[in-house]
Design a protein around this motif. Structure first.
Motif, mmCIF file in Angstrom:
data_model
loop_
_atom_site.group_PDB
_atom_site.id
_atom_site.type_symbol
_atom_site.label_atom_id
_atom_site.label_comp_id
_atom_site.label_asym_id
_atom_site.label_seq_id
_atom_site.Cartn_x
_atom_site.Cartn_y
_atom_site.Cartn_z
ATOM 1 N N ASN A 1 17.874 53.166 -29.122
ATOM 2 C CA ASN A 1 16.439 53.030 -29.326
ATOM 3 C C ASN A 1 16.099 53.643 -30.681
ATOM 4 O O ASN A 1 16.166 54.864 -30.854
ATOM 5 C CB ASN A 1 15.660 53.730 -28.219
ATOM 6 C CG ASN A 1 15.775 53.011 -26.898
ATOM 7 O OD1 ASN A 1 15.635 51.787 -26.845
ATOM 8 N ND2 ASN A 1 16.029 53.735 -25.832
ATOM 9 N N PHE A 2 15.744 52.799 -31.628
ATOM 10 C CA PHE A 2 15.425 53.262 -32.974
ATOM 11 C C PHE A 2 13.953 53.652 -33.065
ATOM 12 O O PHE A 2 13.131 53.209 -32.244
ATOM 13 C CB PHE A 2 15.746 52.165 -33.985
ATOM 14 C CG PHE A 2 17.215 51.844 -34.069
ATOM 15 C CD1 PHE A 2 18.049 52.538 -34.925
ATOM 16 C CD2 PHE A 2 17.772 50.846 -33.270
ATOM 17 C CE1 PHE A 2 19.400 52.252 -34.995
ATOM 18 C CE2 PHE A 2 19.122 50.548 -33.334
ATOM 19 C CZ PHE A 2 19.938 51.261 -34.197
ATOM 20 N N PRO A 3 13.591 54.465 -34.051
ATOM 21 C CA PRO A 3 12.177 54.820 -34.236
ATOM 22 C C PRO A 3 11.312 53.579 -34.423
ATOM 23 O O PRO A 3 11.757 52.574 -34.983
ATOM 24 C CB PRO A 3 12.199 55.674 -35.501
ATOM 25 C CG PRO A 3 13.576 56.261 -35.541
ATOM 26 C CD PRO A 3 14.469 55.175 -34.999
ATOM 27 N N ILE A 4 10.082 53.658 -33.955
ATOM 28 C CA ILE A 4 9.133 52.554 -34.087
ATOM 29 C C ILE A 4 8.219 52.813 -35.282
ATOM 30 O O ILE A 4 7.772 53.933 -35.509
ATOM 31 C CB ILE A 4 8.306 52.399 -32.795
ATOM 32 C CG1 ILE A 4 9.224 51.925 -31.660
ATOM 33 C CG2 ILE A 4 7.156 51.413 -32.987
ATOM 34 C CD1 ILE A 4 8.556 51.867 -30.311
ATOM 35 N N GLY A 5 7.970 51.758 -36.041
ATOM 36 C CA GLY A 5 7.137 51.876 -37.231
ATOM 37 C C GLY A 5 7.645 50.939 -38.313
ATOM 38 O O GLY A 5 8.287 49.921 -38.025
ATOM 39 N N GLU A 6 7.329 51.266 -39.569
ATOM 40 C CA GLU A 6 7.810 50.503 -40.709
ATOM 41 C C GLU A 6 8.696 51.400 -41.557
ATOM 42 O O GLU A 6 8.278 52.488 -41.957
ATOM 43 C CB GLU A 6 6.646 49.944 -41.526
ATOM 44 C CG GLU A 6 5.789 48.961 -40.743
ATOM 45 C CD GLU A 6 4.769 48.257 -41.619
ATOM 46 O OE1 GLU A 6 4.949 48.249 -42.870
ATOM 47 O OE2 GLU A 6 3.807 47.708 -41.072
ATOM 48 N N PHE A 7 9.913 50.935 -41.869
ATOM 49 C CA PHE A 7 10.900 51.786 -42.510
ATOM 50 C C PHE A 7 11.558 51.045 -43.672
ATOM 51 O O PHE A 7 11.822 49.845 -43.588
ATOM 52 C CB PHE A 7 11.958 52.217 -41.497
ATOM 53 C CG PHE A 7 11.380 52.925 -40.303
ATOM 54 C CD1 PHE A 7 11.055 54.273 -40.364
ATOM 55 C CD2 PHE A 7 11.118 52.226 -39.132
ATOM 56 C CE1 PHE A 7 10.504 54.917 -39.273
ATOM 57 C CE2 PHE A 7 10.566 52.861 -38.031
ATOM 58 C CZ PHE A 7 10.256 54.214 -38.103
ATOM 59 N N PRO A 8 11.836 51.765 -44.763
ATOM 60 C CA PRO A 8 12.392 51.120 -45.955
ATOM 61 C C PRO A 8 13.799 50.576 -45.739
ATOM 62 O O PRO A 8 14.632 51.207 -45.093
ATOM 63 C CB PRO A 8 12.393 52.241 -47.002
ATOM 64 C CG PRO A 8 12.355 53.511 -46.219
ATOM 65 C CD PRO A 8 11.587 53.209 -44.974
ATOM 66 N N VAL A 9 14.023 49.400 -46.306
ATOM 67 C CA VAL A 9 15.354 48.802 -46.345
ATOM 68 C C VAL A 9 15.842 48.890 -47.788
ATOM 69 O O VAL A 9 15.121 48.520 -48.721
ATOM 70 C CB VAL A 9 15.335 47.338 -45.880
ATOM 71 C CG1 VAL A 9 16.724 46.721 -46.013
ATOM 72 C CG2 VAL A 9 14.847 47.248 -44.448
ATOM 73 N N GLU A 10 17.062 49.386 -47.951
ATOM 74 C CA GLU A 10 17.640 49.550 -49.281
ATOM 75 C C GLU A 10 19.025 48.902 -49.324
ATOM 76 O O GLU A 10 19.762 48.930 -48.338
ATOM 77 C CB GLU A 10 17.745 51.029 -49.641
ATOM 78 C CG GLU A 10 16.389 51.714 -49.711
ATOM 79 C CD GLU A 10 16.492 53.211 -49.921
ATOM 80 O OE1 GLU A 10 15.499 53.808 -50.379
ATOM 81 O OE2 GLU A 10 17.566 53.793 -49.617
#
Length: 259
Positions: A111-120
């Motif tokens: 279960n990963f954090p919920i939200g918006e996260f940067p992709v690099e």
């Protein structure tokens, strides 16, 4: 699904020129160098990373620093970090796969954090033939120091050591991979069936952050194209997830003699 299959060969020719690990790119912007120019026996990389606090495999994070260098196959590799926007995670369930096989893909166990996260993306610059390939792609959930890396597991997969002779991962047939939330999967799959040519036209080069129906997916080209790639999870000292990272097998870190 059939439309995607029909257009695969055309995409591979346009974007990736059907190369393998022992060949160099035929992109007209590259300087073409015969394979013999590379020392194919030099498969033990010498990895130079300034930040000595990174945990094994240090190249996972080190590839996102411009001062990191790798000596391998008789040439030098340096890296650039490319930010491609955020991934929207609404369910906490994330899929990493080839878009061609998205309909059959399942999310990782975690279960990963919920939200918006940067992709690099970590772009590898290969000196000998002036080639550029994506070496790693990651979703960054936290800036906390990573204290442990492990395979990202699908349902039914038991844990295995990082240096296991066998790896978990996904095969690539389109020279492309993606990160997408489980909730967005079905809608995206329908859109790909109907709009594959429009989404991945000849103007597509390296990556795409694609928005649809208040969701999104991030697509990117995959190292040397159609191979088999593993995905890993990095955790902090409390065991919380910091990163989800796919390794495109540019750096043969498993062969390194020093850690």
């Amino acid at each position: 699904m059939h439309k995607r299959t029909i257009t695969i060969c055309m995409m591979v020719v346009v974007l990736f020129s059907c190369i393998s690990k022992n060949k160099v790119s035929s992109n007209t912007n590259d300087v073409i160098v015969p394979t013999a120019k590379f020392d194919q026996t030099d498969t033990i990389p010498k990895i130079t990373i300034q930040d000595t606090s990174l945990v094994f495999p240090q190249i996972f994070e080190g590839s996102f620093f411009a001062d990191t260098k790798v000596a391998q196959f008789g040439t030098e590799i340096t890296f650039d970090k490319i930010a491609v926007g955020n991934l929207k995670v609404s369910s906490g369930q994330i899929i990493a796969t080839d878009p061609v096989t998205l309909s059959d893909a399942v999310a990782f166990n975690e279960n990963f954090p919920i939200g918006e996260f940067p992709v690099e993306l970590a772009m590898a610059n290969i000196k000998t033939n002036r080639d550029r390939r994506f070496a790693f792609a990651r979703v960054k959930f936290s800036d906390k120091p990573i204290r442990k890396w492990s395979f990202a597991l699908l349902p039914g997969q038991p844990p295995i050591p990082l240096k296991s002779k066998e790896i978990y991962g996904y095969g690539v047939d389109a020279g492309l991979a993606l990160f997408v939330d489980q909730v967005a999967k079905n809608s995206l799959n329908t859109l790909l069936d109907k709009n594959w040519d429009n989404i991945f036209s000849e103007k597509f080069k390296d990556y795409l952050n694609y928005d649809f129906q208040k969701q999104n997916a991030v697509f990117f080209s995959t190292g040397y194209g159609d191979v088999f790639y593993a995905t890993y999870i990095g955790r902090d000292s409390d065991g919380k997830i910091c990163q989800l990272l796919t390794d495109f097998d540019i750096v043969l870190w498993r062969n390194a003699t020093e850690w």
